[in-house]
Design an enzyme around this catalytic site. Structure first.
Site, PDB file in Angstrom:
ATOM      1  N   ASP A 101       0.826  -1.215   0.000  1.00  0.00           N
ATOM      2  CA  ASP A 101       0.000   0.000   0.000  1.00  0.00           C
ATOM      3  C   ASP A 101       0.858   1.263   0.000  1.00  0.00           C
ATOM      4  OD1 ASP A 101       0.927  -0.105   2.610  1.00  0.00           O
ATOM      5  OD2 ASP A 101      -1.056  -0.016   3.548  1.00  0.00           O
ATOM      6  N   SER A 102       2.182   1.087   0.066  1.00  0.00           N
ATOM      7  CA  SER A 102       3.085   2.236  -0.101  1.00  0.00           C
ATOM      8  C   SER A 102       2.942   2.853  -1.488  1.00  0.00           C
ATOM      9  CB  SER A 102       4.539   1.796   0.108  1.00  0.00           C
ATOM     10  OG  SER A 102       4.885   0.738  -0.782  1.00  0.00           O
ATOM     11  N   ASP A 140      -1.412  -6.106  -0.648  1.00  0.00           N
ATOM     12  CA  ASP A 140      -1.600  -5.475   0.659  1.00  0.00           C
ATOM     13  C   ASP A 140      -3.051  -5.025   0.822  1.00  0.00           C
ATOM     14  OD1 ASP A 140      -0.593  -4.672   3.071  1.00  0.00           O
ATOM     15  OD2 ASP A 140       0.867  -3.269   2.237  1.00  0.00           O
ATOM     16  N   GLU A 172      -1.987  -5.813   8.264  1.00  0.00           N
ATOM     17  CA  GLU A 172      -1.265  -5.318   9.426  1.00  0.00           C
ATOM     18  C   GLU A 172      -1.990  -5.677  10.722  1.00  0.00           C
ATOM     19  OE1 GLU A 172      -0.369  -1.178   9.158  1.00  0.00           O
ATOM     20  OE2 GLU A 172       0.569  -1.340   7.174  1.00  0.00           O
ATOM     21  N   GLU A 239       8.654  -4.846  11.002  1.00  0.00           N
ATOM     22  CA  GLU A 239       9.109  -3.508  10.598  1.00  0.00           C
ATOM     23  C   GLU A 239       9.550  -2.656  11.782  1.00  0.00           C
ATOM     24  OE1 GLU A 239       7.752   0.429   7.991  1.00  0.00           O
ATOM     25  OE2 GLU A 239       6.471  -1.368   7.997  1.00  0.00           O
TER      26      GLU A 239
END
Length: 340
Positions: A101-102, A140, A172, A239
Site C-alpha cells: 500500500d506504499s 496489501d 497489518e 518492521e
C-alpha cells in the site's frame, strides 16, 4: 485438417500430393507459422515483456518459500506497483513481489497509505500480476478493508485473489488480528502478517516510531508474532524493530520473518523499490534502513533531457527512426497533392 489444406490458396500444390504427404505438411504447419511470426517486423511498440533468451525460473510457491526458510537461505522480497516495476523485479530474481500500500505515496502521490482504496490496490495488483512469471505475489489489504470483522477481511481477500490475480494477501496487526488471519487462511488464502511498526496505524502509534525498544515493548512484539503464527500466516513482515530483538523473535518462530528496518537476523528482507532504486529527486527523505542501490531518477532525467534537446534542435527523429516510401510512390503523391 486435410480439407483445410486443400482449400488453402497458399498450399494449392497439395492438390497433387498423396494423403500421407498432406498429413506430413499438416504436422509441420504449427512450426512454420511460429517461424513466420518470429520473422515478422512490427511497426509499433512491443509488449513490455519483450523477448528473453534466459530460461524461465521455476515458479515460486509457498512450498518454495518454506524450503528457503528451512535451508536458512534469506528470502528476497521487493515491492512493485505496476507492470514495469514488477517485470524488472521478477526478472532480477525476487522470491516474492509485494504490491504494497506504499504505492499510495510512490505511485499515486498521496500523503500516506490511509488514502488508498481497494479499487486502487486491485488495479495495481492486476498490473503486477500480468508481469510476474516466477515470483510469489502478495497484495496489501488497505486500511478500512479488513478491520471491521473477519468476514469483511475474507471478502476483501477473495477480491484480491479473484480480481487482483495475486497469490496471497498481507494485512497489518498482531494478536488482535489473529481471528481474522485464521478466517482467511482457513478459506485457503495465504496470509503474510505485518507486525512491529504498522504504518496504517501511525496515528495511534504517535507517528512512524521504532517498536520494541523496551523489554515490555519487545515482549509485546513477540506476543504478536506468536499469535499471528498460531493463526496460520505463512510469514510476517517485521518492521522498525531493533535488530537484536528481531533476531530473537525470529529464532522463536517456525515461520519466516521478513525484515524492513529490523536487521539482518530476519529470515528475509523487503524494501520499497522506488526507495532502493533511487527513483526520486535529490533531497527526498528516505528512512534510515534504506540502502540506495541505484539512481534511476538521474538516468531518467538525463534521457528525457537529451530527448527534449534533440527535439528542439530537430536532431530527433533522424532518418533511421523513420519509415521508407518507394521513390515513385512519393513522386506520385507529390503530383496528386499539387492537383488539389
Amino acid at each position: 485438417m486435410a480439407h483445410f489444406i486443400l482449400k488453402s490458396r497458399a498450399l494449392l500444390p497439395c492438390l497433387t500430393m498423396q494423403p500421407s504427404v498432406v498429413f506430413e505438411v499438416a504436422k509441420s504447419l504449427p512450426s512454420l507459422w511460429r517461424q513466420r511470426r518470429l520473422q515478422q517486423q512490427r511497426w509499433s511498440s512491443h509488449s513490455p515483456l519483450g523477448a528473453t533468451s534466459d530460461p524461465p525460473r521455476k515458479k515460486i510457491t509457498l512450498g518454495s518459500i518454506r524450503s528457503l526458510y528451512k535451508k536458512g537461505e534469506p528470502i528476497t522480497v521487493m515491492t512493485a506497483h505496476d507492470f514495469p516495476s514488477a517485470h524488472v523485479a521478477d526478472a532480477a530474481g525476487m522470491d516474492v513481489i509485494l504490491v504494497g500500500d506504499s504505492l499510495a505515496m510512490v505511485a499515486l502521490g498521496m500523503n500516506d497509505t490511509s488514502e488508498v482504496t481497494v479499487e486502487d490496490m486491485l488495479l495495481h495488483c492486476r498490473s503486477v500480476a500480468r508481469a510476474t512469471r516466477s515470483a510469489f505475489t502478495v497484495g496489501d489489504l488497505p486500511m478500512g478493508s479488513y478491520e471491521i470483522s473477519p468476514e469483511q477481511a475474507l471478502g476483501t481477500a477473495i477480491q484480491f485473489i479473484k480480481n487482483g490475480r495475486v497469490q496471497g494477501i498481507k494485512l497489518e496487526g498482531g494478536k488482535e488480528m489473529a481471528p481474522t488471519i485464521s478466517k482467511i487462511t482457513k478459506a485457503g488464502i495465504p496470509v503474510l502478517a505485518h507486525i512491529g511498526l504498522t504504518p496504517q496505524r501511525q496515528n495511534a502509534l504517535g507517528g512512524f516510531k521504532v517498536q520494541g525498544k523496551t523489554s515490555k515493548g519487545a515482549l509485546s512484539v513477540l506476543e504478536d508474532a506468536l499469535a499471528v503464527q498460531e493463526a496460520g500466516c505463512f510469514g510476517m513482515v517485521l518492521e522498525a524493530v531493533p535488530a537484536e530483538v528481531a533476531s530473537i523473535i525470529t529464532q522463536k518462530l517456525s515461520v519466516p520473518t521478513i525484515g524492513i528496518g529490523a536487521g539482518n537476523g530476519c529470515s528475509g528482507q523487503v524494501l520499497v523499490q522506488v526507495d532502493m532504486s533511487g527513483y526520486f529527486p535529490p533531497g527526498r527523505f528516505i528512512p534510515k534502513f534504506v540502502k540506495q542501490y541505484g539512481n534511476v531518477w538521474a538516468e531518467s532525467f538525463r534521457a528525457i533531457e537529451s530527448y527534449r534537446e534533440e527535439v528542439k534542435t530537430r536532431q530527433y527523429p533522424a532518418k533511421e527512426h523513420t519509415y521508407p516510401i518507394p521513390k515513385e510512390e512519393l513522386e506520385a503523391f507529390v503530383r496528386d497533392v499539387k492537383k488539389l
